[in-house]
Design an enzyme around this catalytic site. Structure first.
Site, mmCIF file in Angstrom:
data_model
loop_
_atom_site.group_PDB
_atom_site.id
_atom_site.type_symbol
_atom_site.label_atom_id
_atom_site.label_comp_id
_atom_site.label_asym_id
_atom_site.label_seq_id
_atom_site.Cartn_x
_atom_site.Cartn_y
_atom_site.Cartn_z
ATOM 1 N N ASP A 1 -5.892 2.097 -1.331
ATOM 2 C CA ASP A 1 -4.536 2.285 -1.856
ATOM 3 C C ASP A 1 -3.715 1.005 -1.734
ATOM 4 O O ASP A 1 -2.501 1.043 -1.713
ATOM 5 C CB ASP A 1 -3.839 3.449 -1.140
ATOM 6 C CG ASP A 1 -3.572 3.177 0.328
ATOM 7 O OD1 ASP A 1 -4.366 2.462 0.969
ATOM 8 O OD2 ASP A 1 -2.560 3.685 0.842
ATOM 9 N N HIS B 1 -9.742 14.183 -3.028
ATOM 10 C CA HIS B 1 -9.841 12.781 -3.452
ATOM 11 C C HIS B 1 -9.604 12.594 -4.948
ATOM 12 O O HIS B 1 -9.107 11.544 -5.362
ATOM 13 C CB HIS B 1 -11.185 12.192 -3.032
ATOM 14 C CG HIS B 1 -11.272 12.012 -1.556
ATOM 15 N ND1 HIS B 1 -10.735 10.929 -0.912
ATOM 16 C CD2 HIS B 1 -11.793 12.796 -0.577
ATOM 17 C CE1 HIS B 1 -10.924 11.050 0.378
ATOM 18 N NE2 HIS B 1 -11.563 12.171 0.613
ATOM 19 N N ASN C 1 -4.846 12.901 -0.318
ATOM 20 C CA ASN C 1 -6.276 13.221 -0.252
ATOM 21 C C ASN C 1 -6.530 14.451 0.613
ATOM 22 O O ASN C 1 -7.336 15.313 0.256
ATOM 23 C CB ASN C 1 -7.069 12.034 0.296
ATOM 24 C CG ASN C 1 -7.241 10.926 -0.713
ATOM 25 O OD1 ASN C 1 -7.197 11.159 -1.910
ATOM 26 N ND2 ASN C 1 -7.424 9.724 -0.240
ATOM 27 N N ASP D 1 0.844 -1.187 0.000
ATOM 28 C CA ASP D 1 0.000 0.000 0.000
ATOM 29 C C ASP D 1 0.880 1.236 0.000
ATOM 30 O O ASP D 1 2.071 1.183 0.276
ATOM 31 C CB ASP D 1 -1.048 -0.003 1.109
ATOM 32 C CG ASP D 1 -0.511 0.184 2.508
ATOM 33 O OD1 ASP D 1 0.674 0.515 2.678
ATOM 34 O OD2 ASP D 1 -1.278 0.016 3.457
ATOM 35 N N ASP E 1 -7.082 9.950 -6.412
ATOM 36 C CA ASP E 1 -7.421 8.987 -7.471
ATOM 37 C C ASP E 1 -6.380 9.025 -8.585
ATOM 38 O O ASP E 1 -5.999 7.982 -9.126
ATOM 39 C CB ASP E 1 -8.802 9.279 -8.056
ATOM 40 C CG ASP E 1 -9.944 8.879 -7.128
ATOM 41 O OD1 ASP E 1 -9.692 8.199 -6.107
ATOM 42 O OD2 ASP E 1 -11.095 9.260 -7.433
#
Length: 189
Positions: free
Chosen positions: A104, A74, A69, A61, A78
């Site tokens: 993630d 966000h 974020n 991750d 993304d």
């Protein structure tokens, strides 16, 4: 004439139904954000490939992903995930399967690695490639991923155990110097 028309309609309907079924299956095996395979695809591919040789699974991750974020929103987060997915797709070798598990968290199926050391070497290569991401939408960033990997002989390989062990190793990786845990994000101007 009527028979030909009925055959044409039947053929067209079969072709359309087959195409719809294929597209539906692809959607059920693909992460909608990144376009990578998803967990269902990983499970399917794992069952298919585990018949011969050792198999490894890497789980990782993003380090400090929440900062992306929180700082930029966000949509920017993304975009980070999409770019990481592009790197994983580009850097994986033939037969390897990059996967977005959720959020993630990513995984890579590494079939045919010969031992744990080879799997760990492969993971470091993937980490180095991800660390080469230096900008997202023109915004300078530092991106890193903690990755853990576990290898098992094919005859005893179990995906749940592999994922769990790789996940444990990934958290160990987060606490070493190999992964940066601080993300330097310039403040918006």
């Amino acid at each position: 004439m009527l028979a030909r028309l009925a055959l044409s309609v039947t053929t067209a309907t079969t072709v359309a139904a087959t195409g719809c079924a294929w597209r539906y299956r692809q959607r059920t095996l693909t992460d909608p954000l990144t376009g990578l395979a998803n967990r269902a695809a990983l499970e399917t591919e794992f069952r298919r490939r585990r018949r011969s040789g050792p198999v490894a699974v890497a789980v990782g991750d993003m380090n400090g992903f929440k900062a992306f974020n929180d700082t930029y929103g966000h949509r920017f987060g993304d975009q980070v995930l999409i770019e990481v997915a592009r790197v994983l797709a580009r850097e994986t070798s033939r037969g390897e399967l990059p996967v977005r598990l959720h959020g993630d968290e990513f995984a890579v199926l590494l079939p045919g690695v010969h031992n744990q050391a080879a799997a760990e070497h492969r993971v470091r290569q993937l980490q180095d490639a991800i660390a080469q991401i230096t900008a997202i939408d023109g915004q300078p960033v530092e991106v890193s991923m903690a990755l853990g990997v576990m290898t098992m002989p094919a005859e005893s390989a179990d995906l749940s155990r592999l994922l769990g062990s790789a996940d444990d190793r990934m958290y160990g990786d987060k606490h070493t110097n190999r992964s940066r845990t601080e993300i330097a994000i310039p403040q918006p101007q």
